[in-house]
Design a protein around this motif. Structure first.
Motif, PDB file in Angstrom:
ATOM      1  N   UNK A 195      27.496   8.516  64.464  1.00  0.00           N
ATOM      2  CA  UNK A 195      26.149   8.711  63.916  1.00  0.00           C
ATOM      3  C   UNK A 195      25.480   7.356  63.725  1.00  0.00           C
ATOM      4  N   UNK A 196      24.150   7.340  63.854  1.00  0.00           N
ATOM      5  CA  UNK A 196      23.457   6.060  63.798  1.00  0.00           C
ATOM      6  C   UNK A 196      23.122   5.569  62.392  1.00  0.00           C
ATOM      7  N   UNK A 206      21.891   6.488  57.961  1.00  0.00           N
ATOM      8  CA  UNK A 206      22.133   7.212  56.723  1.00  0.00           C
ATOM      9  C   UNK A 206      22.158   8.718  56.740  1.00  0.00           C
ATOM     10  N   UNK A 207      21.018   9.363  56.984  1.00  0.00           N
ATOM     11  CA  UNK A 207      21.004  10.820  56.878  1.00  0.00           C
ATOM     12  C   UNK A 207      21.774  11.487  58.014  1.00  0.00           C
ATOM     13  N   UNK A 208      21.906  10.822  59.145  1.00  0.00           N
ATOM     14  CA  UNK A 208      22.742  11.366  60.218  1.00  0.00           C
ATOM     15  C   UNK A 208      24.193  11.408  59.766  1.00  0.00           C
ATOM     16  N   UNK A 209      24.631  10.343  59.127  1.00  0.00           N
ATOM     17  CA  UNK A 209      25.994  10.278  58.591  1.00  0.00           C
ATOM     18  C   UNK A 209      26.184  11.347  57.521  1.00  0.00           C
ATOM     19  N   UNK A 210      25.231  11.453  56.617  1.00  0.00           N
ATOM     20  CA  UNK A 210      25.330  12.445  55.540  1.00  0.00           C
ATOM     21  C   UNK A 210      25.351  13.869  56.084  1.00  0.00           C
ATOM     22  N   UNK A 211      24.566  14.134  57.113  1.00  0.00           N
ATOM     23  CA  UNK A 211      24.537  15.471  57.702  1.00  0.00           C
ATOM     24  C   UNK A 211      25.886  15.803  58.336  1.00  0.00           C
ATOM     25  N   UNK A 212      26.469  14.850  59.063  1.00  0.00           N
ATOM     26  CA  UNK A 212      27.782  15.082  59.671  1.00  0.00           C
ATOM     27  C   UNK A 212      28.833  15.289  58.586  1.00  0.00           C
ATOM     28  N   UNK A 213      28.792  14.475  57.534  1.00  0.00           N
ATOM     29  CA  UNK A 213      29.764  14.639  56.440  1.00  0.00           C
ATOM     30  C   UNK A 213      29.639  16.023  55.800  1.00  0.00           C
ATOM     31  N   UNK A 243      34.298  12.197  62.037  1.00  0.00           N
ATOM     32  CA  UNK A 243      33.237  11.195  62.002  1.00  0.00           C
ATOM     33  C   UNK A 243      33.893   9.827  62.112  1.00  0.00           C
ATOM     34  N   UNK A 244      33.475   9.042  63.092  1.00  0.00           N
ATOM     35  CA  UNK A 244      34.062   7.723  63.287  1.00  0.00           C
ATOM     36  C   UNK A 244      33.242   6.656  62.589  1.00  0.00           C
TER      37      UNK A 244
END
Length: 137
Positions: free
Chosen positions: A75-76, A78-85, A99-100
């Motif tokens: 994921x690129x 903040x919110x992309x990371x949070x959405x994947x989490x 998630x890497x």
């Protein structure tokens, strides 16, 4: 030395921009030097096609690359990371999704190239994370 798997690890690239996700996916695929065909799915942009993230697009992308060998998700921002989490916490991604912790572009290239060798998810994750140490000068 690890034994190559029958099916390669799938890769999902989550970006706030659909164009960025597609471009990084294309770049990574084209750098596999004839390795195994790795399923790479871009999941970029919001549900309306603009900038943002979409849990539905991410989940669909993960399902589309799931071949049973695991799924590496990069994921690129903040919110992309949070959405994947959140998707991982709610078990909305296929089993074996991870998630890497890696830079988006360099990590994506390392993940796809490593997956193309038949390496497992742990090796794909390690290669992507190692991209943090690439020196350019």
């Amino acid at each position: 030395m690890t034994t190559p798997q029958t099916q390669p690890v799938g890769v999902v690239l989550v970006s706030h921009s659909a164009q960025v996700a597609v471009a990084v996916a294309d770049l990574a695929r084209n750098l596999t030097a004839g390795g195994a065909l790795v399923a790479v799915a871009p999941a970029g942009g919001g549900p309306d096609g603009g900038l943002g993230t979409s849990s539905d697009l991410i989940a669909a992308a993960a399902r589309s690359v799931d071949q049973g060998a695991g799924i590496a998700v990069l994921a690129d921002l903040g919110s992309a990371v949070l959405t994947v989490k959140a998707l991982l916490a709610d078990d909305e991604l296929p089993p074996g999704s991870r998630l890497l912790d890696a830079p988006f572009l360099e990590g994506a290239v390392a993940a796809v190239v490593t997956a193309s060798t038949g390496a497992g998810l742990d090796a794909v994750a390690a290669a992507a994370a190692e991209a943090y140490t690439y020196r350019k000068v």
